[in-house]
Design an enzyme around this catalytic site. Structure first.
Site, short mmCIF file in Angstrom:
data_model
loop_
_atom_site.label_atom_id
_atom_site.label_comp_id
_atom_site.label_asym_id
_atom_site.label_seq_id
_atom_site.Cartn_x
_atom_site.Cartn_y
_atom_site.Cartn_z
N ASP A 22 1.40 -5.11 4.81
CA ASP A 22 1.58 -3.83 4.37
C ASP A 22 0.40 -2.83 4.53
O ASP A 22 0.47 -1.49 4.64
CB ASP A 22 1.86 -3.90 2.80
CG ASP A 22 2.68 -2.72 2.04
OD1 ASP A 22 2.73 -1.75 2.95
OD2 ASP A 22 2.83 -2.62 1.02
N HIS A 215 5.93 -5.12 -6.95
CA HIS A 215 5.04 -4.55 -6.07
C HIS A 215 4.88 -2.96 -6.61
O HIS A 215 5.78 -2.25 -6.39
CB HIS A 215 5.65 -4.38 -4.73
CG HIS A 215 5.06 -3.82 -3.56
ND1 HIS A 215 4.55 -4.79 -2.43
CD2 HIS A 215 4.78 -2.72 -3.35
CE1 HIS A 215 3.98 -4.01 -1.55
NE2 HIS A 215 4.28 -2.75 -1.96
N HIS A 217 2.54 0.67 -6.38
CA HIS A 217 1.35 1.63 -5.73
C HIS A 217 0.78 2.51 -6.52
O HIS A 217 1.14 2.87 -7.55
CB HIS A 217 2.06 2.61 -4.60
CG HIS A 217 2.44 1.76 -3.35
ND1 HIS A 217 2.31 2.03 -2.09
CD2 HIS A 217 3.40 0.78 -3.27
CE1 HIS A 217 2.79 1.36 -1.10
NE2 HIS A 217 3.43 0.48 -1.95
N CYS A 248 3.30 4.18 2.34
CA CYS A 248 4.68 4.15 2.81
C CYS A 248 4.90 5.42 3.62
O CYS A 248 4.32 6.47 3.37
CB CYS A 248 5.58 4.62 1.62
SG CYS A 248 7.37 4.91 2.28
N ASN A 257 -1.44 0.82 -1.96
CA ASN A 257 -1.09 -0.41 -2.98
C ASN A 257 -2.35 -0.61 -3.97
O ASN A 257 -3.33 -0.33 -4.10
CB ASN A 257 -0.90 -1.73 -2.19
CG ASN A 257 0.23 -1.67 -1.53
OD1 ASN A 257 1.47 -1.80 -1.54
ND2 ASN A 257 0.05 -1.19 0.04
#
Length: 322
Positions: A22, A215, A217, A248, A257
């Site tokens: 990621d 998950h 951010h 993203c 993140n």
């Protein structure tokens, strides 16, 4: 099991490192395979036991992750390391099965608009793909865990509001299609602790222990607060990126993140064991920062350092002041 008799918090939690996938996919430069292997080796030495090493996507789309199969092979040589990869479709899943990874994550966006922009499929078409992936895995005789990750669970930069009912419907659909586990992701950093506690509580009631990862951010500075809210619902596994990298492509200005080192520190300071040596993790962050010189990194612990009041419990049980 609670951290203390009066606390609903768990005694232990797992941090799944996703920086190699990621994080690196959001950075234009291609990190050499040898440096990625050094990252994995150092993270393992620091006590991390779950690492997402890459994604099986076409190299022309993400050359940063073209060496994923090689990284899986290397990571599987490290004792006790649980290796995961992301797969966007059946073809990627077939490569993941061949690689010998322990878990593959199929991303699904609860936002119809984001799903079409990111995956060129509707959410329900992704569910159908998960059913095909499950069939392929079973036909191959693989015991790889299949996780369906429900993204944009708290809203979307393209669509705006995403209804809780739709998130829960898609989560159930993933389980019905054959996913072994499901997870929830605040892809664009819209969540707040109250919404996290509400949605994760409903998801836990629906999926039980099959809901096993959050998950988050830190786009708007609420990443760690949202982890805390999810912890209160019984979730004990969280994705994080070293140095807070990642983000993203459909979230302009997203700051990435939750930082692995900040999360490890928060959990340790709350008395929740992760098995992670935070001092070693900070040393790894410094090394990775050198490799990514010029890139925007995040997190705060690396600037402030560990407080003298923090006694770290090492994986083998000895107590040292870090």
């Amino acid at each position: 099991m609670a951290a203390s008799d009066s606390s609903p918090l768990p005694r232990e939690a797992t941090i799944r490192e996703v920086g190699l996938r990621d994080g690196l996919q959001s950075i234009a430069r291609v990190l050499p395979t040898a440096q990625k292997m050094a990252w994995i080796r150092a993270a393992h030495a620091a006590g991390q036991r779950e690492i997402e090493v890459g994604s099986f996507v076409p190299a022309r789309l993400l050359p940063q992750l073209a060496d994923t199969a090689e990284l899986v092979t290397f990571a599987k040589t490290l004792p006790g390391l649980f290796v995961s990869v992301l797969v966007p479709n059946l073809k990627g899943a077939e490569r993941a099965i061949d690689s010998g990874a322990d878990l593959m994550i199929v991303p699904l966006s609860a936002s119809h608009a984001h799903s079409l922009a990111n995956l060129r499929r509707t959410p329900d078409e992704v569910v159908q793909e998960v059913a095909r992936i499950r069939a392929a895995r079973d036909a191959a005789g693989s015991n790889m865990i299949l996780e369906g990750g429900v993204g944009t669970a708290f809203g979307c930069t393209l669509q705006g509001e995403v209804e809780e009912g739709e998130v829960l419907r898609l989560m159930q659909a993933l389980l019905d299609a054959g996913a072994d586990r499901v997870s929830l992701a605040d892809t664009v950093g819209y969540a707040d602790p109250a919404r996290v506690q509400r949605l994760f509580s409903k998801a836990r009631a629906l999926a039980g222990d099959r809901l096993w990862c959050g998950h988050f951010h830190d786009t708007r500075g609420l990443g760690l607060a949202n982890v805390y809210a999810a912890l209160q619902t019984g979730v004990t596994r969280f994705d994080a990126c070293l140095a807070g990298i990642g983000g993203c492509p459909h979230a302009p200005g997203a700051s990435g993140n939750v930082s692995t080192e900040d999360l490890a520190y928060m959990l340790r300071s709350m008395g929740i064991a992760t098995g992670v040596d935070i001092a070693q993790l900070l040393a790894l962050r410094q090394q990775v920062a050198g490799w990514l010189d010029g890139e925007t990194l995040h997190g705060t612990l690396w600037k402030a350092g560990l407080p003298k009041t923090l006694t770290c419990v090492q994986p083998r049980g000895e107590r040292v002041l870090s």
